[in-house]
Design an enzyme around this catalytic site. Structure first.
Site, PDB file in Angstrom:
ATOM      1  N   HIS A   1       1.493   3.730   2.113  1.00 34.71           N
ATOM      2  CA  HIS A   1       1.741   4.636   3.331  1.00 34.71           C
ATOM      3  C   HIS A   1       3.451   4.712   3.293  1.00 34.71           C
ATOM      4  CE1 HIS A   1      -2.095   4.022   5.942  1.00 34.71           C
ATOM      5  NE2 HIS A   1      -2.104   5.135   4.924  1.00 34.71           N
TER       6      HIS A   1
ATOM      7  N   HIS B   1       4.265  -5.006  10.867  1.00 30.64           N
ATOM      8  CA  HIS B   1       4.490  -4.281  12.095  1.00 30.64           C
ATOM      9  C   HIS B   1       4.633  -5.197  13.429  1.00 30.64           C
ATOM     10  CE1 HIS B   1       4.146  -0.116  10.814  1.00 30.64           C
ATOM     11  NE2 HIS B   1       3.100  -0.406   9.972  1.00 30.64           N
TER      12      HIS B   1
ATOM     13  N   ASP C   1      -0.399  -3.972   6.256  1.00 31.95           N
ATOM     14  CA  ASP C   1      -1.194  -3.664   7.399  1.00 31.95           C
ATOM     15  C   ASP C   1      -2.582  -4.196   7.403  1.00 31.95           C
ATOM     16  OD1 ASP C   1       1.183  -2.337   8.038  1.00 31.95           O
ATOM     17  OD2 ASP C   1       0.501  -0.355   7.881  1.00 31.95           O
TER      18      ASP C   1
ATOM     19  N   HIS D   1       0.851  -1.084   0.089  1.00 34.38           N
ATOM     20  CA  HIS D   1       0.167  -0.068   0.103  1.00 34.38           C
ATOM     21  C   HIS D   1       1.033   1.049  -0.113  1.00 34.38           C
ATOM     22  CE1 HIS D   1       0.604  -0.656   4.415  1.00 34.38           C
ATOM     23  NE2 HIS D   1       0.194   0.587   4.564  1.00 34.38           N
TER      24      HIS D   1
ATOM     25  N   HIS E   1      -7.547  -0.940   5.040  1.00 34.70           N
ATOM     26  CA  HIS E   1      -6.662   0.147   5.800  1.00 34.70           C
ATOM     27  C   HIS E   1      -6.375   1.288   5.077  1.00 34.70           C
ATOM     28  CE1 HIS E   1      -3.085   1.022   8.207  1.00 34.70           C
ATOM     29  NE2 HIS E   1      -2.317   1.150   6.898  1.00 34.70           N
TER      30      HIS E   1
ATOM     31  N   ASP F   1       5.790   4.431   5.578  1.00 34.39           N
ATOM     32  CA  ASP F   1       6.460   3.296   6.119  1.00 34.39           C
ATOM     33  C   ASP F   1       6.306   1.964   5.324  1.00 34.39           C
ATOM     34  OD1 ASP F   1       3.759   3.415   6.950  1.00 34.39           O
ATOM     35  OD2 ASP F   1       4.374   1.836   8.545  1.00 34.39           O
ATOM     36  N   HIS F   2       5.553   2.074   4.182  1.00 37.52           N
ATOM     37  CA  HIS F   2       5.689   0.782   3.210  1.00 37.52           C
ATOM     38  C   HIS F   2       6.327   1.205   1.748  1.00 37.52           C
ATOM     39  CE1 HIS F   2       3.420  -1.486   6.184  1.00 37.52           C
ATOM     40  NE2 HIS F   2       3.028  -0.252   6.619  1.00 37.52           N
TER      41      HIS F   2
END
Ligand code: ZN
Ligand code: FE
Length: 253
Positions: free
Chosen positions: A58, A170, A132, A56, A113, A60-61
């Site tokens: 985001h 995570h 996530d 996805h 998400h 942090d991805h």
């Protein structure tokens, strides 16, 4: 020949994953939380990077995509929403297959998400990268999608073979376990939570998990069975899930 997965910590609580098709030596990283950490892991292993697989958009991805592509020339593959952050070489949707040497990764719609979140499933090795969407004893927050969409996504993942190894993005499991214990007193959960707290006290990861372990103890997958604990009766499964997600969002523990 199998897919070899190397998992390592990134940022404060993300995991980075390198997946190597043993037959061809082709290697993918699943998400790019920290380009420096991923490049360091590749150097340690003596592997080159051929493919970036995003779940996805985001940061942090997908935040390390540009730096990793510049450093390695890897092909960047993911759902179209990733282009909010950085360009893709190939956009994939539910039903597509990504070939990494002999390994065939099925793309599964895992929206909720974020709207276009996807998971990657290797049926030959029974390995899933779920980003996530599904966490050990938890699930992702609904930043963009509806509870109905997320419930459908979690149900698709729960329908994978029970012995599927599930790589979540995570390390949230101890906090998830505290919430789970507040809504469920099943012995399977209590035993799992004890094992999670002990592993974290030793500094060990609780990822990966399995579909069987999550079906037994994850309060979100068990939401329909636990609806009575939330004072809900006769509601649809996705409504029980919505109530469980809302309870977790409000949980202070
Ligand atoms: Zn996310
Ligand atoms: Fe994340």
């Amino acid at each position: 020949m199998p897919l070899i997965v190397r998992q390592f910590a990134c940022l404060s609580d993300n995991y980075g994953f390198l997946a190597r098709d043993e037959a061809s030596g082709l290697t993918a990283c699943v998400d790019t939380p920290d380009a420096g950490a991923i490049l360091g892991e590749l150097a340690t292993l003596g592997w080159s990077l051929d493919m970036i697989l995003n779940t996805h958009w985001h940061p942090d991805h997908a935040g390390g995509n540009a730096e990793l592509k510049a450093a390695t020339g890897a092909t960047v593959i993911g759902p179209a929403e990733v282009e909010r952050l950085s360009p893709l070489d190939r956009k994939v949707v539910h039903g597509d297959v990504v070939e990494l040497g002999e390994t065939r990764l099925q793309v599964i719609d895992a929206g909720g998400h974020t709207l276009q979140h996807i998971a990657y499933f290797d049926p030959a090795d029974r390995i899933a990268f779920v980003g996530d969407t599904l966490f050990a004893l938890g699930c992702g927050r609904l930043f963009e999608g509806t509870p109905e969409q997320m419930w459908a996504s979690l149900s698709r993942l729960a329908a994978l073979p029970e012995d599927t190894t599930v790589y979540c993005a995570h390390e949230y499991t101890a906090s998830n376990a505290r919430f789970a214990l507040s809504v469920d007193d099943d012995p399977a959960l209590k035993a799992r939570a004890e094992a999670v707290f002990a592993a974290r006290a030793r500094g060990e990861p609780t990822v990966p998990t399995t579909i069987a372990a999550e079906k037994a103890a994850n309060p979100f997958l068990r939401a329909p069975a636990l609806a009575g604990r939330l004072n809900l009766h006769g509601v649809a499964d996705h409504e029980a899930f919505a109530a469980m997600r809302a309870a977790k969002d409000a949980f202070k523990g």
